[in-house]
Design an enzyme around this catalytic site. Structure first.
Site: not given
Length: 245
Positions: A153-154
């Site tokens: 996600g990051y």
């Protein structure tokens, strides 16, 4: 082109970690600095006090990077206090780690709001207001090259940051404003240490050929170079990671 003697820098996320060290570094280079923060007024005050105690000029302004009205007010405050804006360093960010299959989508949405929408909003204001000869500097991550599990996600949010950076550099044609991103590797900040045991930290530190973690000073030096008078690096992502991929 800024014809005044003082250049002015806005640093989002400037009250702690890499953002704070960048604010102090640019102030030492003679910039008047606007320290933006989201919540912790005490930390922002400490950053401003450290800069002014060293002979620099600084103010702090609270504003959410993803709120376009708040960002507009931040730039207004910089122009009112110091006469204009020459450099914008967007160091505000969120990082939550989890395998993709387990990542809470509300957590992902919060990261996306700060890291992607926030970058877009800050860059939109910067593109409208930074004076000729200036610079816009975003933050990505070397995780995009390392492909580490748990960072899905990051890394996805920072992939968007790199796209914004490279394209905006071309959209700024004719303005004499450079647009670049810095992509740190593992760096000794509170954000990095959170949730990691000593063995994990040691493993990260051993990975670069230089065999240590980066420091906020290491990253601030790269930002200072991109913010300085050497203005020919443009549309690039600088992977400041001690020699990792």
């Amino acid at each position: 082109m800024n014809t005044t003697s003082t250049r002015v820098a806005i640093i989002t996320g400037g009250s702690r970690g890499i953002g704070r060290r960048t604010a102090e570094r640019l102030a030492a280079d003679g910039f008047a600095v606007v320290v933006n923060y989201a919540r912790n007024e005490a930390e922002a005050k400490e950053a401003v006090d450290a800069i002014t105690a060293a002979g620099g000029r600084a103010i702090s302004v609270r504003a959410d990077v993803a709120d376009e009205a708040a960002m507009g007010a931040l730039f207004d405050a910089a122009e009112e206090a110091f006469g204009g804006v020459d450099v914008v360093v967007n160091a505000a960010g969120q990082m939550s780690l989890s395998p993709l299959v387990d990542l809470d989508l509300e957590v992902f949405d919060r990261m996306f709001r700060t890291n992607v929408r926030g970058t877009f909003v800050v860059n939109q204001q910067a593109a409208r207001r930074v004076r000729g000869g200036g610079a816009i500097i975003n933050f990505s991550t070397s995780v995009l090259g390392l492909l580490l599990p748990g960072y899905t996600g990051y890394a996805a949010t920072k992939g968007a940051v790199e796209a914004v950076t490279r394209i905006l550099a071309r959209e700024m044609r004719g303005r004499d404003v450079s647009v670049n991103a810095v992509a740190p590797g593992p760096t000794a900040t509170a954000l990095f240490f959170e949730g990691k045991d000593e063995e994990t930290v040691a493993r990260f530190a051993a990975q670069p050929p230089l065999e240590r973690l980066g420091t906020p000073d290491d990253i601030a030096e790269v930002v200072a170079f991109l913010a300085g008078p050497g203005h020919w690096v443009n549309g690039q992502v600088i992977r400041a990671n001690g020699g990792l991929a």
